[in-house]
Scaffold this motif. Structure first.
Motif, PDB file in Angstrom:
ATOM      1  N   GLU A 118      28.207  12.149  20.722  1.00  0.00           N
ATOM      2  CA  GLU A 118      28.709  12.857  19.371  1.00  0.00           C
ATOM      3  C   GLU A 118      27.943  13.935  18.951  1.00  0.00           C
ATOM      4  O   GLU A 118      28.342  15.102  18.635  1.00  0.00           O
ATOM      5  N   ALA A 119      26.540  13.534  19.231  1.00  0.00           N
ATOM      6  CA  ALA A 119      25.606  14.645  18.567  1.00  0.00           C
ATOM      7  C   ALA A 119      25.663  15.784  19.726  1.00  0.00           C
ATOM      8  O   ALA A 119      25.537  16.970  18.825  1.00  0.00           O
ATOM      9  N   MET A 120      25.545  15.522  20.842  1.00  0.00           N
ATOM     10  CA  MET A 120      25.426  16.796  21.712  1.00  0.00           C
ATOM     11  C   MET A 120      26.853  17.534  21.709  1.00  0.00           C
ATOM     12  O   MET A 120      26.782  18.881  21.880  1.00  0.00           O
ATOM     13  N   SER A 121      27.927  16.981  21.504  1.00  0.00           N
ATOM     14  CA  SER A 121      29.106  17.627  21.648  1.00  0.00           C
ATOM     15  C   SER A 121      29.645  18.276  20.388  1.00  0.00           C
ATOM     16  O   SER A 121      30.627  19.278  20.252  1.00  0.00           O
ATOM     17  N   MET A 122      29.278  17.970  19.072  1.00  0.00           N
ATOM     18  CA  MET A 122      29.705  18.315  17.952  1.00  0.00           C
ATOM     19  C   MET A 122      28.722  19.353  17.121  1.00  0.00           C
ATOM     20  O   MET A 122      29.180  20.094  16.462  1.00  0.00           O
ATOM     21  N   SER A 123      27.407  19.301  17.450  1.00  0.00           N
ATOM     22  CA  SER A 123      26.575  19.987  16.725  1.00  0.00           C
ATOM     23  C   SER A 123      26.166  21.426  17.097  1.00  0.00           C
ATOM     24  O   SER A 123      26.020  21.858  18.199  1.00  0.00           O
ATOM     25  N   ASP A 124      25.575  22.057  16.008  1.00  0.00           N
ATOM     26  CA  ASP A 124      24.924  23.485  16.260  1.00  0.00           C
ATOM     27  C   ASP A 124      23.461  23.152  16.227  1.00  0.00           C
ATOM     28  O   ASP A 124      22.709  23.581  16.965  1.00  0.00           O
ATOM     29  N   GLU A 125      22.936  22.109  15.528  1.00  0.00           N
ATOM     30  CA  GLU A 125      21.666  21.591  15.445  1.00  0.00           C
ATOM     31  C   GLU A 125      21.577  20.141  15.630  1.00  0.00           C
ATOM     32  O   GLU A 125      22.471  19.449  14.874  1.00  0.00           O
ATOM     33  N   VAL A 126      20.734  19.497  16.610  1.00  0.00           N
ATOM     34  CA  VAL A 126      20.335  18.154  16.527  1.00  0.00           C
ATOM     35  C   VAL A 126      19.123  17.796  16.132  1.00  0.00           C
ATOM     36  O   VAL A 126      18.205  18.691  16.778  1.00  0.00           O
ATOM     37  N   VAL A 127      19.191  17.181  15.291  1.00  0.00           N
ATOM     38  CA  VAL A 127      17.454  16.563  14.773  1.00  0.00           C
ATOM     39  C   VAL A 127      17.437  15.165  15.280  1.00  0.00           C
ATOM     40  O   VAL A 127      17.875  14.248  14.771  1.00  0.00           O
ATOM     41  N   VAL A 128      16.262  14.973  16.246  1.00  0.00           N
ATOM     42  CA  VAL A 128      16.048  13.684  16.629  1.00  0.00           C
ATOM     43  C   VAL A 128      15.080  12.912  16.046  1.00  0.00           C
ATOM     44  O   VAL A 128      14.069  13.392  15.923  1.00  0.00           O
ATOM     45  N   MET A 129      15.369  11.667  15.651  1.00  0.00           N
ATOM     46  CA  MET A 129      14.407  11.027  14.678  1.00  0.00           C
ATOM     47  C   MET A 129      14.013   9.726  15.224  1.00  0.00           C
ATOM     48  O   MET A 129      14.942   9.085  16.103  1.00  0.00           O
ATOM     49  N   ASN A 130      12.891   9.202  15.032  1.00  0.00           N
ATOM     50  CA  ASN A 130      12.540   7.855  15.468  1.00  0.00           C
ATOM     51  C   ASN A 130      11.455   7.339  14.393  1.00  0.00           C
ATOM     52  O   ASN A 130      10.543   7.951  14.110  1.00  0.00           O
ATOM     53  N   SER A 131      11.417   6.048  14.034  1.00  0.00           N
ATOM     54  CA  SER A 131      10.392   5.574  13.478  1.00  0.00           C
ATOM     55  C   SER A 131      10.032   6.378  11.943  1.00  0.00           C
ATOM     56  O   SER A 131       8.831   6.562  11.844  1.00  0.00           O
ATOM     57  N   GLY A 132      11.032   6.882  11.361  1.00  0.00           N
ATOM     58  CA  GLY A 132      11.023   7.568  10.144  1.00  0.00           C
ATOM     59  C   GLY A 132      10.384   8.757  10.166  1.00  0.00           C
ATOM     60  O   GLY A 132       9.888   9.555   9.133  1.00  0.00           O
ATOM     61  N   ARG A 133      10.315   9.482  11.208  1.00  0.00           N
ATOM     62  CA  ARG A 133       9.838  10.685  11.317  1.00  0.00           C
ATOM     63  C   ARG A 133      10.855  11.695  12.256  1.00  0.00           C
ATOM     64  O   ARG A 133      11.589  11.026  13.092  1.00  0.00           O
ATOM     65  N   ILE A 134      10.850  13.133  12.256  1.00  0.00           N
ATOM     66  CA  ILE A 134      11.724  13.875  12.931  1.00  0.00           C
ATOM     67  C   ILE A 134      10.781  14.304  14.208  1.00  0.00           C
ATOM     68  O   ILE A 134       9.619  14.724  13.880  1.00  0.00           O
ATOM     69  N   LEU A 135      11.280  14.188  15.255  1.00  0.00           N
ATOM     70  CA  LEU A 135      10.542  14.513  16.495  1.00  0.00           C
ATOM     71  C   LEU A 135      10.785  15.834  16.988  1.00  0.00           C
ATOM     72  O   LEU A 135       9.938  16.487  17.558  1.00  0.00           O
ATOM     73  N   GLN A 136      11.909  16.129  17.221  1.00  0.00           N
ATOM     74  CA  GLN A 136      12.487  17.480  17.640  1.00  0.00           C
ATOM     75  C   GLN A 136      13.650  17.838  16.755  1.00  0.00           C
ATOM     76  O   GLN A 136      14.733  17.113  16.644  1.00  0.00           O
ATOM     77  N   SER A 137      13.981  19.258  16.436  1.00  0.00           N
ATOM     78  CA  SER A 137      15.235  19.838  16.021  1.00  0.00           C
ATOM     79  C   SER A 137      15.469  20.918  16.986  1.00  0.00           C
ATOM     80  O   SER A 137      14.721  21.668  17.312  1.00  0.00           O
ATOM     81  N   GLY A 138      16.842  21.264  17.161  1.00  0.00           N
ATOM     82  CA  GLY A 138      17.014  22.606  17.926  1.00  0.00           C
ATOM     83  C   GLY A 138      18.445  22.275  18.251  1.00  0.00           C
ATOM     84  O   GLY A 138      19.465  21.354  18.083  1.00  0.00           O
ATOM     85  N   THR A 139      18.965  23.367  19.050  1.00  0.00           N
ATOM     86  CA  THR A 139      20.411  23.422  19.759  1.00  0.00           C
ATOM     87  C   THR A 139      20.582  21.891  20.682  1.00  0.00           C
ATOM     88  O   THR A 139      19.653  21.537  21.279  1.00  0.00           O
ATOM     89  N   PRO A 140      21.705  21.603  20.855  1.00  0.00           N
ATOM     90  CA  PRO A 140      21.925  20.425  21.943  1.00  0.00           C
ATOM     91  C   PRO A 140      21.183  20.834  23.288  1.00  0.00           C
ATOM     92  O   PRO A 140      20.728  19.924  23.858  1.00  0.00           O
ATOM     93  N   GLU A 141      21.390  22.303  23.575  1.00  0.00           N
ATOM     94  CA  GLU A 141      20.931  22.778  24.932  1.00  0.00           C
ATOM     95  C   GLU A 141      19.198  22.212  25.055  1.00  0.00           C
ATOM     96  O   GLU A 141      18.510  22.267  25.910  1.00  0.00           O
TER      97      GLU A 141
END
Length: 325
Positions: free
Chosen positions: A200-223
């Motif tokens: 869902e995230a990769m196919s729908m998004s302009d930007e994906v924000v990946v989170m774990n343990s209450g923190r943002i680890l990375q944000s950017g385009t799906p690519e």
């Protein structure tokens, strides 16, 4: 108007749900918060909506501050101008489709041309003629469309999606994913979407924000987050990854080649340990000589378990990163 959160944090009892976090959702963008259960993504969404009160930080829409810890400003949920689509649809069972869609308009005291507005919203989600039905008379996909129509009827500045497709079966989920993305784009909406589903995230998004343990680890385009993960968790959570241990160097299964090309390549002798047919290809588990971890590889035909083959990995397909602590 962009949505900006700065230093936003939240704890429940002694457990930190969200460490101080910064995030910007650009106007007109489709931004997805992606991560496993308990990573803090739904906590962010609920604080933006006004359903949870942050412990610290600020939330603003353009120049308007809707929450500020330092100044103790809190704009009530119904005054924020946001639409929300919930995981369980959250439709009133005793209300018709029309009344469910009109609910947000009435709550905001926007009753001028209410019938025209509701019918237009239902037309946009392909529910024309169903305004007199009740939720139990609709399919799961139709109920989800009602929830979306209710969210867009108020002409929201931002639409918040809390895993809205997880209650649907796989085929319907794929259809609704395409429809929802098209509607958001056609209506020019700004969307913040929460999911644990990487497809869902990769196919729908302009930007994906990946989170774990209450923190943002990375944000950017799906690519970017797939091709250039900045964190080992991101590399493992999004797609499949193969690792050259202990160097924290990874590559994707599709980059492991069965025939040598003109590129500069590493070569490995591997033994096939498992074969799965997944429709458009075969997914293989292979064990490389001199490497502890098994790798995933793809092939267009079935290869026998126990077969030993030489495989090739172009140098530029290796990605180096630092292991998460």
């Amino acid at each position: 108007m962009d949505l900006n959160i700065r230093g936003l944090g939240k704890a429940f009892g002694g457990t930190v749900a969200l460490h101080p976090t910064d995030l910007t959702v650009r106007q007109g963008s489709f931004t997805t918060l992606l991560g496993p259960s308990g990573c803090g993504k739904t906590t962010i969404l609920r604080m933006i909506a006004g359903l949870e009160t942050p412990d610290m930080g600020t939330i603003s829409m353009g120049e308007e501050v809707i929450f500020s810890g330092p100044s103790k400003r809190v704009v009530p949920t119904h005054q924020r101008g946001f639409g929300m689509v919930f995981q369980d649809f959250a439709l009133w069972p005793h209300m018709t489709v029309f009344e469910n869609v009109a609910f947000g308009l009435r709550a905001g005291k926007r009753t001028s041309k209410i019938r025209e507005t509701v019918m237009e919203a239902l037309d946009k989600v392909k529910l024309t003629g169903m305004h007199d039905r009740y939720p139990h008379q609709l399919s799961g996909g139709q109920q989800q469309r009602v929830a979306f129509a209710r969210a867009v009827a108020i002409t929201p500045r931002l639409v918040l999606f809390d895993e809205p497709l997880s209650a649907l079966d796989a085929v319907l989920r794929e259809d609704m994913r395409v429809e929802m993305m098209s509607l958001v784009r056609d209506l020019g909406l700004t969307a913040l979407y929460v999911t644990h589903d990487q497809i869902e995230a990769m196919s729908m998004s302009d930007e994906v924000v990946v989170m774990n343990s209450g923190r943002i680890l990375q944000s950017g385009t799906p690519e970017e987050v797939y091709g250039e993960p900045s964190d080992a968790f991101v590399a493992r959570f999004i797609g499949k990854s193969n690792w050259l241990v202990p160097d924290h160097t990874m590559f994707r299964p599709e980059h492991l080649l069965w025939d040598r090309t003109g590129e500069d390549c590493h070569s490995f002798m591997v033994e096939i340990t498992h074969v799965s047919y997944v429709g458009e290809r075969y997914e293989l588990r292979v064990k490389a000589e001199g490497h502890g971890e098994q790798w995933t590889a793809y092939h267009h035909t079935r290869l026998a378990v126990g077969t030993k083959r030489e495989v090739y990995l172009p140098h530029h397909r290796l990605h180096h990163l630092v292991e998460s602590k």
